[in-house]
Enzyme design. Sequence first.
Site, PDB file in Angstrom:
ATOM      1  N   GLY A  64       0.826  -1.196   0.000  1.00 15.83           N
ATOM      2  CA  GLY A  64       0.000   0.000   0.000  1.00 15.83           C
ATOM      3  C   GLY A  64       0.858   1.243   0.000  1.00 15.83           C
ATOM      4  O   GLY A  64       2.049   1.186  -0.292  1.00 15.83           O
ATOM      5  N   ASP A 120      17.194  -6.370   4.870  1.00 16.41           N
ATOM      6  CA  ASP A 120      16.832  -5.752   3.593  1.00 16.41           C
ATOM      7  C   ASP A 120      17.479  -4.366   3.491  1.00 16.41           C
ATOM      8  O   ASP A 120      16.836  -3.400   3.082  1.00 16.41           O
ATOM      9  CB  ASP A 120      15.317  -5.681   3.460  1.00 16.41           C
TER      10      ASP A 120
END
Length: 289
Positions: free
Chosen positions: A20, A150
Amino acid sequence: DSWTFDEFEPLEAIGSGSFGLIRKVRRKTDGKILARKEIDYRKMGVKEKEQLVAEVNILKDLKHPNIVEFLERVIDRENSFIYILMEYCEGGDLAAVIKRHKESSLYIPEEFIWTIMTQLTMALHECHCGMTKGDDNNPPQPRAPILHRDLKPDNVFLDANRNVKLGDFGLSRSLTNPQKAFAETYVGTPYYMSPELISESVYDVKSDIWSLGCIIFEMCALKPPFLADSQHELSLKIKMGRIQALPAQYSNELNHVVRSMLQVNPRKRPTTSDLLAAPRIRLCKKQLE
Ligand code: ADP
Ligand code: MG
């Protein structure tokens, strides 16, 4: 977490995440500008929901000047949205800084690169070697290392004063939890993936150090240390671990630190403590105080 989301006035979208939007919002009580991750949980599978809960729990416990501050989580059951409210970083992300320099063919000043490396190392040190908060009955004690997993320029945010705020803990994990295969959650081109992850699917604190080395290399060279047209070729290059020298304007000291982080053998890479003890990083840390 039962606040109504009416207390935030939605402003413009500032980024799009895998689930989103990231939107700028104004808190009506005090006018403070915050960032809000808007997640439609109808689109998520069980695993992904677990992942999100894990991310929120990790962020909640991580308090550090160089880590994006988590403020609260709001659940809107009616529309099946979860909102994660966090500190707004108006300086954007490091990927945009690199892109701007690349487009104008201007190298990033070495001074700024050391500042970013120092602050990123401090943020990672908190993740890898942080202490529990403690309370009246329990003194603070070392907690299990948190791996970011990450680290890449897109996930390093900057505040108004260009201070580092490490963000996007979407793939992060505490080392106490059982290790899951990383590949199943990994999306995108793995330019920053470590050789041990490619060969053995193992990930530890030293894999975050590898990714840090990739980020600093990219800030200097304006391109990642390993580039290839296919995943297979990229994997081979990463496992070989041959890296080019940084552009000529950068010091030997910077070359040396970057190389130390990009060693194929994880044990040879520095820890965050080793990095924080390096003379140039100590100096930089002093200047930031
Ligand atoms: P994803 O998991 O989808 O990568 P991120 O948390 O990395 O989501 O957010 C995507 C982008 O939105 C970031 O690269 C950054 O540009 C922007 N962004 C995210 N959080 C913030 C924040 N707190 N302040 C400013 N920009 C943000
Ligand atoms: Mg991201």
